[in-house]
Design an enzyme around this catalytic site. Sequence first.
Site, PDB file in Angstrom:
ATOM      1  N   HIS A  20      38.317  38.416  43.202  1.00 53.40           N
ATOM      2  CA  HIS A  20      39.379  39.184  43.851  1.00 53.40           C
ATOM      3  C   HIS A  20      40.600  39.303  42.960  1.00 53.40           C
ATOM      4  CE1 HIS A  20      40.460  35.011  45.179  1.00 53.40           C
ATOM      5  NE2 HIS A  20      41.698  35.436  44.990  1.00 53.40           N
TER       6      HIS A  20
ATOM      7  N   HIS B 143      47.593  37.202  40.906  1.00 53.18           N
ATOM      8  CA  HIS B 143      46.585  36.531  40.083  1.00 53.18           C
ATOM      9  C   HIS B 143      45.236  37.243  40.162  1.00 53.18           C
ATOM     10  CE1 HIS B 143      45.838  34.404  43.992  1.00 53.18           C
ATOM     11  NE2 HIS B 143      44.583  34.441  43.596  1.00 53.18           N
TER      12      HIS B 143
ATOM     13  N   GLU C  91      42.781  32.296  38.479  1.00 56.10           N
ATOM     14  CA  GLU C  91      42.160  31.352  39.404  1.00 56.10           C
ATOM     15  C   GLU C  91      40.669  31.356  39.122  1.00 56.10           C
ATOM     16  OE1 GLU C  91      41.732  30.676  44.246  1.00 56.10           O
ATOM     17  OE2 GLU C  91      42.193  32.676  43.505  1.00 56.10           O
TER      18      GLU C  91
END
Length: 134
Positions: free
Chosen positions: A7, A79, A130
């Site tokens: 994502h 992010h 991440e």
Amino acid sequence: MLGRLNHVAIAVRDARSAAKIYGAAFGAEISDAVPLPEHGVVTVFATLPNTKIEFIEPFGEASPIAKFVERNPDGGIHHLCYEVPDIVAARDQLIGEGARVIGDATPKVGAHGKPVLFFHPKDFSGALVEIEQT
């Protein structure tokens, strides 16, 4: 080592309202809002055919994204999240290459109920990264 893009996270003042825009404009499936107090955010996901957009809003004044949203009141990309098969092996490899983990380097449970870690944006061309175990 890195898998697919899981994502892109966009930090906003109101995750529910922001996600609704993607639902209306792109026909994305919109999740319920999920508070993650241990991460200091509320998340809402817009699921697209090839990835997801995560909308995150601050959960309380001590939220780690509160200043980001203050500096970017209209929202902004926060992010990128990549999938990895083994988060500890990926962490160790990235640290070995000079990347800096944000926090104590112990994976925490993320929005999908899976272990996650964040890496410093200065080590990835200005992008907060991440990793999430698949």
